[in-house]
Design a protein around this motif. Sequence first.
Motif, short mmCIF file in Angstrom:
data_model
loop_
_atom_site.label_atom_id
_atom_site.label_comp_id
_atom_site.label_asym_id
_atom_site.label_seq_id
_atom_site.Cartn_x
_atom_site.Cartn_y
_atom_site.Cartn_z
N HIS A 203 0.83 -1.20 0.00
CA HIS A 203 0.00 0.00 0.00
C HIS A 203 0.87 1.25 0.00
N CYS A 204 0.37 2.27 -0.68
CA CYS A 204 1.08 3.54 -0.72
C CYS A 204 1.16 4.11 0.69
N GLU A 205 2.36 4.53 1.09
CA GLU A 205 2.53 5.06 2.45
C GLU A 205 1.78 6.37 2.66
N LYS A 206 1.48 7.08 1.57
CA LYS A 206 0.83 8.39 1.71
C LYS A 206 -0.67 8.31 1.53
N TYR A 219 10.40 -9.60 -6.23
CA TYR A 219 10.97 -10.19 -7.44
C TYR A 219 11.64 -9.11 -8.30
N LEU A 220 10.94 -7.97 -8.47
CA LEU A 220 11.48 -6.90 -9.31
C LEU A 220 12.73 -6.28 -8.69
N VAL A 221 12.76 -6.19 -7.34
CA VAL A 221 13.93 -5.65 -6.66
C VAL A 221 15.12 -6.58 -6.89
N LYS A 222 14.86 -7.88 -6.76
CA LYS A 222 15.95 -8.85 -6.83
C LYS A 222 16.42 -9.09 -8.27
N ASN A 223 15.49 -9.27 -9.19
CA ASN A 223 15.88 -9.69 -10.53
C ASN A 223 15.97 -8.56 -11.55
N ARG A 224 15.34 -7.45 -11.27
CA ARG A 224 15.37 -6.36 -12.24
C ARG A 224 16.03 -5.11 -11.67
N GLN A 225 16.66 -5.24 -10.51
CA GLN A 225 17.43 -4.15 -9.89
C GLN A 225 16.64 -2.85 -9.78
N ILE A 226 15.36 -2.95 -9.42
CA ILE A 226 14.58 -1.75 -9.15
C ILE A 226 14.79 -1.43 -7.67
N PRO A 227 15.20 -0.21 -7.32
CA PRO A 227 15.40 0.12 -5.91
C PRO A 227 14.13 -0.12 -5.09
N GLU A 228 14.34 -0.63 -3.88
CA GLU A 228 13.21 -1.07 -3.06
C GLU A 228 12.27 0.08 -2.71
N ASP A 229 12.84 1.28 -2.48
CA ASP A 229 11.97 2.38 -2.04
C ASP A 229 11.08 2.94 -3.15
N TYR A 230 11.29 2.53 -4.40
CA TYR A 230 10.38 2.94 -5.47
C TYR A 230 8.97 2.41 -5.21
N PHE A 231 8.88 1.31 -4.47
CA PHE A 231 7.59 0.67 -4.27
C PHE A 231 6.87 1.18 -3.02
N LYS A 232 7.48 2.15 -2.32
CA LYS A 232 6.88 2.61 -1.06
C LYS A 232 5.62 3.42 -1.29
N ILE A 233 5.59 4.20 -2.36
CA ILE A 233 4.40 5.01 -2.63
C ILE A 233 3.88 4.70 -4.03
N ASN A 234 2.64 5.07 -4.27
CA ASN A 234 2.05 4.73 -5.58
C ASN A 234 2.35 5.80 -6.61
N ASP A 235 1.83 5.61 -7.82
CA ASP A 235 2.20 6.50 -8.92
C ASP A 235 1.76 7.94 -8.68
N LEU A 236 0.59 8.13 -8.08
CA LEU A 236 0.10 9.48 -7.84
C LEU A 236 1.01 10.22 -6.87
N SER A 237 1.43 9.54 -5.79
CA SER A 237 2.31 10.19 -4.81
C SER A 237 3.67 10.48 -5.43
N HIS A 238 4.15 9.57 -6.31
CA HIS A 238 5.40 9.81 -7.02
C HIS A 238 5.31 11.08 -7.86
N ARG A 239 4.17 11.25 -8.54
CA ARG A 239 4.00 12.43 -9.39
C ARG A 239 4.00 13.71 -8.55
N LYS A 240 3.29 13.63 -7.40
CA LYS A 240 3.22 14.81 -6.54
C LYS A 240 4.60 15.18 -6.02
N GLU A 241 5.39 14.15 -5.67
CA GLU A 241 6.76 14.41 -5.20
C GLU A 241 7.59 15.07 -6.29
N LEU A 242 7.44 14.55 -7.51
CA LEU A 242 8.20 15.11 -8.63
C LEU A 242 7.83 16.58 -8.85
N ALA A 243 6.52 16.90 -8.74
CA ALA A 243 6.07 18.28 -8.93
C ALA A 243 6.69 19.19 -7.87
#
Lengths: 256, 145
Positions: A203-206, A219-243
């Motif tokens: 679940h998105c932390e925000k 699986y994505l963290v281990k096999n596709r080298q996606i940083p773990e903290d990318y999954f902490k928040i959802n896409d909407l919160s990511h966009r807000k952070e970027l803004a």
Amino acid sequence: MVNITINGKLVQAYEDEMLLTAIRRENIDIPALCHHEAVEPYGACRLCMVEITKDEWDGWKNHVTSCLYPVEEGLIVNTHTPTVIELRKTILDLFLAGSPRSTVIRKLAAEYGVTKTSYEEVPDGTDCILCGLCTRVCDKMGFSAISAVNRGHGKEIAPPLNEPPPDCVGCLSCAYICPTRYIKFTDDGKTRKIWGRKFKLLHCEKTGQPTITEEFARYLVKNRQIPEDYFKINDLSHRKELALKMGEITQWGREE
Amino acid sequence: MRSRLIVNPNLCTGCRTCELACSFTHSVAGKPGLSRIYPLDGGFKDLFVPVVCLQCEDPACARSCLVDAITRNPETGAMELDDKKCVRCQACVSACPFGCSLFDRVNNLVVKCDLCGGDPACAHFCPTKALEYKPIVPKALKSAG
């Protein structure tokens, strides 16, 4: 590029591609249940059958599954000849006998004028047509959590030993890709259940909105080298952070 | 020289015309699609930031895609999602650190900015030129600041 003729129209196709891809690019509608661009062609449903010939074949014709037939220079393809339609009708007739309650099969058969099977209906026939699309996608994604088990009448798609599959991550790709929507799952926003296994959703932390399953993220963290903290928040919160970050940057070098 | 979609938040008024343009450009069977661009609050008074896919050099969306449905268009440089290959696992939606890969629940599609194949509608419709699609030359970079 290869020159082929589809229904009397001269078209160009890429080398190494299959006939079905070239036909669909011309917006010609031919049915196919077991085909998906994400995986290799398989030729399980036989519905994409077309008639092929060549000038040098002296009038000889052949009927092939277009999903498995590579394009060739000078190929003449006809997608809706009476024989081809008759072939598709027979296949749909058989599908109707095996999966009498499937709405997708019934709709497709009705389009070809087949409303009732001329064979005996399988009494416990499921909507699964054993096309193997789900297992092929699962293999392609690298999980191989499900496979076809048993042979003949007992053949079905199932996890190993019919127990909750240890390799499944609950991505739901099999359920999405299933042409007859036979694969069932439940998702209540907290847990997801598929193939008899329960998955906890992240679940998105925000915002508290559910995203993907914990297992999938791991699986994505281990096999596709996606940083773990990318999954902490959802896409909407990511966009807000970027803004907000970009907003900060616009203030750089400004006098107060 | 390849063009880039240049976002200048200082010029954005938050009118959301880009959203409309995007949504209608990417409509599916007559239904407006989900917009790939969002003017969001920039954290300062009257500052809006149009958030859109950054077409990263090493994109997390393409790395997380297990069926290789996201590839770079060599002409526009945009990371394009091939909907025919997509299996809706939504790995890219969760993996993108900027949240610019989205799930369209109405049309049941995963969507992301593809720069409209080299002619972005949002830049066309932006009334204040906060969004511009042009080749990056040092001079343009200077005047954008």
